[in-house]
Design a protein around this motif. Structure first.
Motif, PDB file in Angstrom:
ATOM      1  N   ASP A 207     -24.705  11.667 -80.928  1.00 14.57           N
ATOM      2  CA  ASP A 207     -24.454  12.081 -79.564  1.00 14.57           C
ATOM      3  C   ASP A 207     -25.740  12.233 -78.781  1.00 14.57           C
ATOM      4  OD1 ASP A 207     -21.814  12.003 -79.456  1.00 14.57           O
ATOM      5  OD2 ASP A 207     -21.455  14.132 -79.772  1.00 14.57           O
ATOM      6  N   GLY A 208     -26.725  12.782 -79.417  1.00 15.08           N
ATOM      7  CA  GLY A 208     -27.953  13.059 -78.715  1.00 15.08           C
ATOM      8  C   GLY A 208     -27.873  14.274 -77.833  1.00 15.08           C
ATOM      9  N   SER A 209     -26.732  14.981 -77.851  1.00 13.74           N
ATOM     10  CA  SER A 209     -26.559  16.142 -77.002  1.00 13.74           C
ATOM     11  C   SER A 209     -26.347  17.408 -77.799  1.00 13.74           C
ATOM     12  CB  SER A 209     -25.353  15.921 -76.074  1.00 13.74           C
ATOM     13  OG  SER A 209     -24.192  15.712 -76.845  1.00 13.74           O
ATOM     14  N   GLY A 210     -26.618  17.363 -79.074  1.00 13.37           N
ATOM     15  CA  GLY A 210     -26.440  18.547 -79.890  1.00 13.37           C
ATOM     16  C   GLY A 210     -27.483  19.585 -79.588  1.00 13.37           C
ATOM     17  N   GLY A 211     -27.293  20.766 -80.139  1.00 14.15           N
ATOM     18  CA  GLY A 211     -28.184  21.866 -79.832  1.00 14.15           C
ATOM     19  C   GLY A 211     -29.605  21.574 -80.264  1.00 14.15           C
ATOM     20  N   GLY A 212     -29.801  21.238 -81.539  1.00 15.12           N
ATOM     21  CA  GLY A 212     -31.145  20.999 -82.000  1.00 15.12           C
ATOM     22  C   GLY A 212     -31.400  19.554 -82.353  1.00 15.12           C
ATOM     23  N   GLY A 213     -30.394  18.641 -82.067  1.00 15.14           N
ATOM     24  CA  GLY A 213     -30.552  17.245 -82.430  1.00 15.14           C
ATOM     25  C   GLY A 213     -31.445  16.514 -81.450  1.00 15.14           C
ATOM     26  N   ALA A 214     -32.279  15.619 -81.946  1.00 18.68           N
ATOM     27  CA  ALA A 214     -33.165  14.842 -81.093  1.00 18.68           C
ATOM     28  C   ALA A 214     -32.407  13.656 -80.504  1.00 18.68           C
ATOM     29  CB  ALA A 214     -34.362  14.356 -81.899  1.00 18.68           C
ATOM     30  N   ARG A 215     -32.739  13.300 -79.269  1.00 14.92           N
ATOM     31  CA  ARG A 215     -32.088  12.172 -78.612  1.00 14.92           C
ATOM     32  C   ARG A 215     -32.579  10.869 -79.229  1.00 14.92           C
ATOM     33  NH1 ARG A 215     -29.437  13.586 -74.057  1.00 14.92           N
ATOM     34  NH2 ARG A 215     -29.416  11.425 -73.379  1.00 14.92           N
ATOM     35  N   LEU A 216     -31.652   9.917 -79.340  1.00 12.60           N
ATOM     36  CA  LEU A 216     -31.978   8.651 -79.971  1.00 12.60           C
ATOM     37  C   LEU A 216     -32.781   7.776 -79.010  1.00 12.60           C
ATOM     38  CD1 LEU A 216     -28.581   7.858 -81.690  1.00 12.60           C
ATOM     39  CD2 LEU A 216     -30.683   8.555 -82.811  1.00 12.60           C
ATOM     40  N   SER A 217     -33.661   6.977 -79.565  1.00  6.91           N
ATOM     41  CA  SER A 217     -34.455   6.053 -78.772  1.00  6.91           C
ATOM     42  C   SER A 217     -33.652   4.790 -78.487  1.00  6.91           C
ATOM     43  CB  SER A 217     -35.738   5.696 -79.520  1.00  6.91           C
ATOM     44  OG  SER A 217     -36.444   4.674 -78.839  1.00  6.91           O
ATOM     45  N   PHE A 218     -33.904   4.181 -77.332  1.00  2.00           N
ATOM     46  CA  PHE A 218     -33.177   2.969 -76.987  1.00  2.00           C
ATOM     47  C   PHE A 218     -33.624   1.777 -77.818  1.00  2.00           C
ATOM     48  CE2 PHE A 218     -37.003   2.848 -74.479  1.00  2.00           C
ATOM     49  CZ  PHE A 218     -37.344   1.509 -74.413  1.00  2.00           C
ATOM     50  N   LEU A 219     -34.641   1.940 -78.627  1.00  2.00           N
ATOM     51  CA  LEU A 219     -35.089   0.871 -79.506  1.00  2.00           C
ATOM     52  C   LEU A 219     -34.325   0.833 -80.824  1.00  2.00           C
ATOM     53  CD1 LEU A 219     -38.954   1.152 -78.993  1.00  2.00           C
ATOM     54  CD2 LEU A 219     -37.380  -0.443 -77.889  1.00  2.00           C
ATOM     55  N   THR A 220     -33.461   1.804 -81.052  1.00  2.30           N
ATOM     56  CA  THR A 220     -32.701   1.868 -82.298  1.00  2.30           C
ATOM     57  C   THR A 220     -31.303   1.295 -82.087  1.00  2.30           C
ATOM     58  OG1 THR A 220     -31.932   4.106 -81.777  1.00  2.30           O
ATOM     59  CG2 THR A 220     -33.979   3.904 -83.056  1.00  2.30           C
ATOM     60  N   ILE A 221     -30.708   0.824 -83.173  1.00  7.24           N
ATOM     61  CA  ILE A 221     -29.359   0.255 -83.104  1.00  7.24           C
ATOM     62  C   ILE A 221     -28.332   1.349 -82.833  1.00  7.24           C
ATOM     63  CG2 ILE A 221     -27.606  -1.016 -84.413  1.00  7.24           C
ATOM     64  CD1 ILE A 221     -29.816  -2.405 -85.901  1.00  7.24           C
ATOM     65  N   GLU A 222     -28.557   2.549 -83.370  1.00  5.64           N
ATOM     66  CA  GLU A 222     -27.593   3.637 -83.177  1.00  5.64           C
ATOM     67  C   GLU A 222     -27.427   3.997 -81.714  1.00  5.64           C
ATOM     68  OE1 GLU A 222     -29.978   3.578 -85.332  1.00  5.64           O
ATOM     69  OE2 GLU A 222     -28.997   3.661 -87.304  1.00  5.64           O
ATOM     70  N   TYR A 223     -28.457   3.767 -80.903  1.00 11.58           N
ATOM     71  CA  TYR A 223     -28.360   4.103 -79.485  1.00 11.58           C
ATOM     72  C   TYR A 223     -27.302   3.257 -78.780  1.00 11.58           C
ATOM     73  CZ  TYR A 223     -29.733   4.490 -74.574  1.00 11.58           C
ATOM     74  OH  TYR A 223     -29.731   4.679 -73.217  1.00 11.58           O
ATOM     75  N   TYR A 224     -27.139   2.004 -79.197  1.00  6.29           N
ATOM     76  CA  TYR A 224     -26.215   1.096 -78.530  1.00  6.29           C
ATOM     77  C   TYR A 224     -24.808   1.163 -79.099  1.00  6.29           C
ATOM     78  CZ  TYR A 224     -30.542  -0.790 -76.669  1.00  6.29           C
ATOM     79  OH  TYR A 224     -31.750  -0.926 -76.032  1.00  6.29           O
ATOM     80  N   GLN A 225     -24.588   1.972 -80.126  1.00  6.07           N
ATOM     81  CA  GLN A 225     -23.241   2.104 -80.675  1.00  6.07           C
ATOM     82  C   GLN A 225     -22.286   2.752 -79.685  1.00  6.07           C
ATOM     83  OE1 GLN A 225     -23.616   4.178 -84.391  1.00  6.07           O
ATOM     84  NE2 GLN A 225     -24.390   2.394 -85.503  1.00  6.07           N
ATOM     85  N   GLN A 226     -22.796   3.619 -78.834  1.00  5.80           N
ATOM     86  CA  GLN A 226     -21.933   4.300 -77.872  1.00  5.80           C
ATOM     87  C   GLN A 226     -21.378   3.341 -76.821  1.00  5.80           C
ATOM     88  OE1 GLN A 226     -24.220   7.058 -75.460  1.00  5.80           O
ATOM     89  NE2 GLN A 226     -26.093   5.888 -75.804  1.00  5.80           N
ATOM     90  N   PHE A 227     -22.014   2.185 -76.625  1.00  6.11           N
ATOM     91  CA  PHE A 227     -21.531   1.216 -75.651  1.00  6.11           C
ATOM     92  C   PHE A 227     -20.453   0.297 -76.221  1.00  6.11           C
ATOM     93  CE2 PHE A 227     -26.177   1.554 -74.258  1.00  6.11           C
ATOM     94  CZ  PHE A 227     -25.911   2.688 -73.517  1.00  6.11           C
ATOM     95  N   PHE A 228     -20.146   0.427 -77.502  1.00  2.00           N
ATOM     96  CA  PHE A 228     -19.132  -0.406 -78.143  1.00  2.00           C
ATOM     97  C   PHE A 228     -18.052   0.457 -78.795  1.00  2.00           C
ATOM     98  CE2 PHE A 228     -22.986  -2.831 -77.837  1.00  2.00           C
ATOM     99  CZ  PHE A 228     -22.578  -4.092 -77.489  1.00  2.00           C
ATOM    100  N   ASN A 229     -17.850   1.652 -78.258  1.00  2.00           N
ATOM    101  CA  ASN A 229     -16.910   2.604 -78.822  1.00  2.00           C
ATOM    102  C   ASN A 229     -15.518   2.367 -78.233  1.00  2.00           C
ATOM    103  OD1 ASN A 229     -15.837   4.779 -80.207  1.00  2.00           O
ATOM    104  ND2 ASN A 229     -16.520   6.289 -78.706  1.00  2.00           N
ATOM    105  N   VAL A 230     -14.915   1.223 -78.565  1.00  2.00           N
ATOM    106  CA  VAL A 230     -13.583   0.871 -78.085  1.00  2.00           C
ATOM    107  C   VAL A 230     -12.803   0.231 -79.227  1.00  2.00           C
ATOM    108  CG1 VAL A 230     -14.149   0.580 -75.639  1.00  2.00           C
ATOM    109  CG2 VAL A 230     -14.518  -1.314 -77.218  1.00  2.00           C
ATOM    110  N   ASP A 231     -11.489   0.204 -79.065  1.00  2.00           N
ATOM    111  CA  ASP A 231     -10.635  -0.477 -80.027  1.00  2.00           C
ATOM    112  C   ASP A 231      -9.899  -1.619 -79.327  1.00  2.00           C
ATOM    113  OD1 ASP A 231      -8.947   0.946 -78.417  1.00  2.00           O
ATOM    114  OD2 ASP A 231      -8.096   2.182 -80.013  1.00  2.00           O
ATOM    115  N   THR A 232      -9.072  -2.333 -80.075  1.00  5.24           N
ATOM    116  CA  THR A 232      -8.399  -3.509 -79.535  1.00  5.24           C
ATOM    117  C   THR A 232      -7.437  -3.138 -78.414  1.00  5.24           C
ATOM    118  OG1 THR A 232      -8.544  -4.546 -81.722  1.00  5.24           O
ATOM    119  CG2 THR A 232      -6.995  -5.513 -80.143  1.00  5.24           C
ATOM    120  N   TYR A 233      -6.712  -2.043 -78.595  1.00  4.19           N
ATOM    121  CA  TYR A 233      -5.751  -1.632 -77.564  1.00  4.19           C
ATOM    122  C   TYR A 233      -6.457  -1.303 -76.254  1.00  4.19           C
ATOM    123  CZ  TYR A 233      -2.356   1.225 -75.064  1.00  4.19           C
ATOM    124  OH  TYR A 233      -1.535   1.737 -74.098  1.00  4.19           O
TER     125      TYR A 233
END
Length: 349
Positions: free
Chosen positions: A85-111
């Motif tokens: 999420d990058g919005s947790g209390g003590g969690g660090a925000r992900l860098s846009f150079l990582t693959i995990e950062y772009y996972q949020q842009f593909f968070n959909v299903d077929t329906y």
């Protein structure tokens, strides 16, 4: 001990004097020596062996994992979800150079993808708050990416088929034009990326002045869609041109232009309806509406004229070669005869 008779078995007995039975889903089935010792928390209270307790625990942890929360409840922390999420209390925000950062842009299903494709083609199908509550809450790039890629190859392949069918009747030597893929990719990707960026800037810097005393909802009065939301909407708006590009192979000019007008108006009307909350807050709403519709019509007409339209041959161009051929042959024959006469005259002298 007396044996119960049939009359005794049919009699009702009152057990109200006893204590009522209670079921505690969190009650341990195995007694521990230290109770809830250590840092167990809620996990220490749950003991394996009670199926109902296990089911409730598994459902609660699954719900917390899907919602992205959970560092404060359930006893155990979930560092993976909070880091994504990058919005947790003590969690660090992900860098846009990582693959995990772009996972949020593909968070959909077929329906969800099919639903958004249908909403981009059918007017008045999406709700009034579709831009803010649906697209704005979860914009995706999965659907727009595959729609644009499919449209590129659909236009390139259908354009070559249309060219082949146009020259199939004459003796023209036809060959495949692979450059159509590059031309279609450049046009579509520029339209799907540059136009949302320009529109986002216009929405951002053309907000109407809001008086806090008169505004009922200040948040709605200053709402502008994000760049990712606009890219998502424009990517899905191109889905209608995929079946239309296949029908453009039919070499009937009237049918082709009817498809252009129908596809551009349907998709453009949906764009205007979806962007209505943002257009209402802009000072140049009328000019933006005209610009959005005009760009959509120009795109569809450009597809037809460049990739599918084969202008009819002029009658003069068809007659000129036939009339010029005998004249050229006669002139060549005269020149040859004159050269032979000159050679023979020189030999006699």
């Amino acid at each position: 001990m007396e044996t119960p008779t049939a009359d005794d078995l049919l009699q009702f007995r009152d057990y109200s004097g006893g204590a009522p039975a209670q079921i505690n889903v969190n009650s341990p089935t195995h007694s521990g020596s230290g109770g809830s010792s250590g840092s167990g928390g809620a996990n220490a209270q749950r003991q394996r062996g009670d199926p109902l307790a296990d089911l409730i625990y598994d459902m609660s942890t699954s719900a917390q994992g899907l919602s992205g929360g959970g560092s404060s409840g359930g006893g155990g922390s979930q560092p993976q979800n909070s880091s994504l999420d990058g919005s947790g209390g003590g969690g660090a925000r992900l860098s846009f150079l990582t693959i995990e950062y772009y996972q949020q842009f593909f968070n959909v299903d077929t329906y969800m993808v099919l639903e958004r494709i249908a909403n981009s083609m059918i007017p008045k199908r999406a709700a009034g708050n579709y831009l803010r509550m649906n697209i704005g809450e979860n914009p995706d790039l999965y659907g727009p990416f595959w729609i644009t890629v499919t449209l590129i190859f659909s236009i390139a392949i259908s354009g070559n088929i249309a060219s082949y069918l146009h020259h199939a009747s004459d003796g023209y030597y036809w060959h495949y034009n692979f450059h159509l893929v590059s031309y279609a990719a450049t046009c579509i990707f520029m339209y799907a990326n540059l136009l949302p960026a320009v529109l986002w800037a216009l929405f951002k810097y053309s907000l109407k002045p809001v008086d806090s005393a008169d505004a009922v909802e200040t948040d709605s009065a200053t709402y502008t869609p994000s760049l990712l939301s606009l890219m998502c909407i424009y990517g899905y708006s191109l889905a209608i041109y995929i079946p239309v590009s296949i029908l453009w192979v039919i070499n009937i000019s009237l049918l082709q232009w009817l498809l252009v007008i129908t596809a551009a108006l349907l998709s453009g009307t949906v764009l205007i309806a979806v962007l209505t909350p943002a257009l209402r807050n802009s000072q140049f709403s009328l000019f933006l509406i005209i610009g959005i519709l005009s760009a959509h019509v120009v795109l569809a007409a450009g597809f037809l004229l460049y990739f599918f339209h084969s202008p009819p041959e002029s009658p003069l161009a068809a007659v000129a070669p036939t009339s010029a051929a005998p004249a050229a042959a006669a002139g060549l024959k005269a020149v040859t005869q004159a050269a032979l006469n000159a050679v023979q005259g020189n030999q006699t002298h």
